[in-house]
Design an enzyme around this catalytic site. Sequence first.
Site, mmCIF file in Angstrom:
data_model
loop_
_atom_site.group_PDB
_atom_site.id
_atom_site.type_symbol
_atom_site.label_atom_id
_atom_site.label_comp_id
_atom_site.label_asym_id
_atom_site.label_seq_id
_atom_site.Cartn_x
_atom_site.Cartn_y
_atom_site.Cartn_z
ATOM 1 N N GLU A 7 -7.981 3.332 -1.002
ATOM 2 C CA GLU A 7 -6.888 3.833 -0.177
ATOM 3 C C GLU A 7 -6.289 5.100 -0.792
ATOM 4 O O GLU A 7 -5.512 5.023 -1.738
ATOM 5 C CB GLU A 7 -5.820 2.760 -0.029
ATOM 6 N N HIS A 21 2.872 -1.905 3.880
ATOM 7 C CA HIS A 21 2.042 -1.172 4.843
ATOM 8 C C HIS A 21 2.727 -0.917 6.187
ATOM 9 O O HIS A 21 2.132 -1.103 7.244
ATOM 10 C CB HIS A 21 0.742 -1.942 5.105
ATOM 11 N N ARG A 28 3.525 -1.179 -0.957
ATOM 12 C CA ARG A 28 4.760 -1.960 -0.934
ATOM 13 C C ARG A 28 6.002 -1.112 -1.233
ATOM 14 O O ARG A 28 5.920 -0.158 -2.008
ATOM 15 C CB ARG A 28 4.668 -3.091 -1.964
ATOM 16 N N HIS A 79 -7.386 1.829 5.721
ATOM 17 C CA HIS A 79 -7.578 0.582 4.993
ATOM 18 C C HIS A 79 -8.949 -0.050 5.292
ATOM 19 O O HIS A 79 -9.064 -1.267 5.467
ATOM 20 C CB HIS A 79 -6.440 -0.376 5.352
ATOM 21 N N SER A 80 -9.992 0.772 5.326
ATOM 22 C CA SER A 80 -11.346 0.232 5.551
ATOM 23 C C SER A 80 -11.828 -0.519 4.316
ATOM 24 O O SER A 80 -11.589 -0.090 3.188
ATOM 25 C CB SER A 80 -12.329 1.368 5.844
ATOM 26 N N TYR A 81 -12.522 -1.633 4.555
ATOM 27 C CA TYR A 81 -13.146 -2.406 3.478
ATOM 28 C C TYR A 81 -14.630 -2.044 3.467
ATOM 29 O O TYR A 81 -15.364 -2.424 4.373
ATOM 30 C CB TYR A 81 -13.019 -3.904 3.739
ATOM 31 N N ASP A 130 -6.015 -4.205 -7.597
ATOM 32 C CA ASP A 130 -5.144 -3.918 -6.456
ATOM 33 C C ASP A 130 -4.186 -2.835 -6.940
ATOM 34 O O ASP A 130 -2.979 -2.953 -6.779
ATOM 35 C CB ASP A 130 -4.398 -5.198 -6.042
HETATM 36 C C1 FUC Z 1 -3.985 -4.004 0.074
HETATM 37 C C2 FUC Z 1 -3.225 -4.570 -1.073
HETATM 38 C C3 FUC Z 1 -2.419 -5.723 -0.842
HETATM 39 C C4 FUC Z 1 -2.664 -6.566 0.371
HETATM 40 C C5 FUC Z 1 -3.327 -5.865 1.517
HETATM 41 C C6 FUC Z 1 -3.993 -6.698 2.546
HETATM 42 O O1 FUC Z 1 -3.752 -2.668 0.273
HETATM 43 O O2 FUC Z 1 -2.519 -3.628 -1.841
HETATM 44 O O3 FUC Z 1 -2.194 -6.480 -1.984
HETATM 45 O O4 FUC Z 1 -3.203 -7.778 0.077
HETATM 46 O O5 FUC Z 1 -3.949 -4.689 1.275
#
Ligand code: FUC
Length: 348
Positions: A309, A105, A80, A175-177, A248
């Site tokens: 990340e 992002h 952010r 931003h992989s989960y 987070d």
């Molecule tokens: C992450 C978080 C955020 C957000 C996003 C989808 O990196 O830092 O809070 O919800 O991804």
Amino acid sequence: MNVIQESFGEIGGHPVTSFSMVNDNGVEVTAINYGCIITKIVAPDKHGNYENIVLGHDTLKDYVKDPYYLGAVVGRVAGRIKGGSFELDGKIYNLAKNDPPNHLHGGDQGFNRVIWNAEIIDGGVSFSYFSPDREEGYPGNVNMQVTYLLDNNNQLHVYYEGHTDQKTLLTVTNHSYFNLSGNIKKDILDHALQIKSDRFLELDHEFIPTGNFIEVGNSPFDFRSGREINIGSGSEHPQNVLVGEGYDHPFLLNINHDNEIVLKDFESGRILTIETDEPAVVVYTGNSLKPEGCFRRIPSRKYLGICLETQGLPDAIHHPHFPGTIIDSGETYSSKTVYKFGIETNEE
Ligand code: FUC
């Protein structure tokens, strides 16, 4: 190394292609040239079962509507930016306030929402993108390159490189989960995480860094010896509660040669080891995944994946004591993160 190229649909007449890298051990990493999204990582468990270990979708349409930055490269600035604006050399730049009242992002059409050029190279695929001056409000014409290389030691090497013709901000991440259970059999709360980090960033109610570094000692933020993630989801620590019962938060990585981030799932025996030259890792435990929609037929829910990340600190432009994220013309932004897909060799 085999790279298999397939059509993955099109957006406004522009074809999108998927690139599957498969190494000699059968480990597979698939990425598309929309957002450099990693759609799938297939890795073995301790019994030799090969299963997918990231949240993903099967169709481009699903990625276009995805609100979670699933698998994507995010930027120009990951995280952010307070108030969606910043000042650079006396000039104010206004960005999209896509996480009102803040910028998140890279904005509405960040790096995750554009089509990149793709080239198959030895061992993988290289994506490039030209981001024009004032795209999403940021100054400078930026040439970006993201390279994914898979080796036969089951390591995915991710290289980021950027050049600008004017002073600007740049710090990107993937931003992989991750969910090491294999084909998302459970949530990530009993995965164990180890991070060599003595300090994390305190966040305010809008998840913006206050500027304070907090020592992790005696708190659910102490991952130095490794512990399960559920320590934070069940905690009453105000910083865990604030972000929706979990994490987070940016963790500052200790500067030494042993700064690996390790994620383990004891049941499957899978171990993900991450090494980076970035100063920080944002640990996001999927607190805002809503119980709507699916990831390949698995209904979405909180804690279904964890993002690790690797990046510069969020909102660094407003905090002069943070490591800087400004690059100027003639300079190169470059960073590297390596993901190793391993298994526990001795029984616990
Ligand atoms: C992450 C978080 C955020 C957000 C996003 C989808 O990196 O830092 O809070 O919800 O991804």
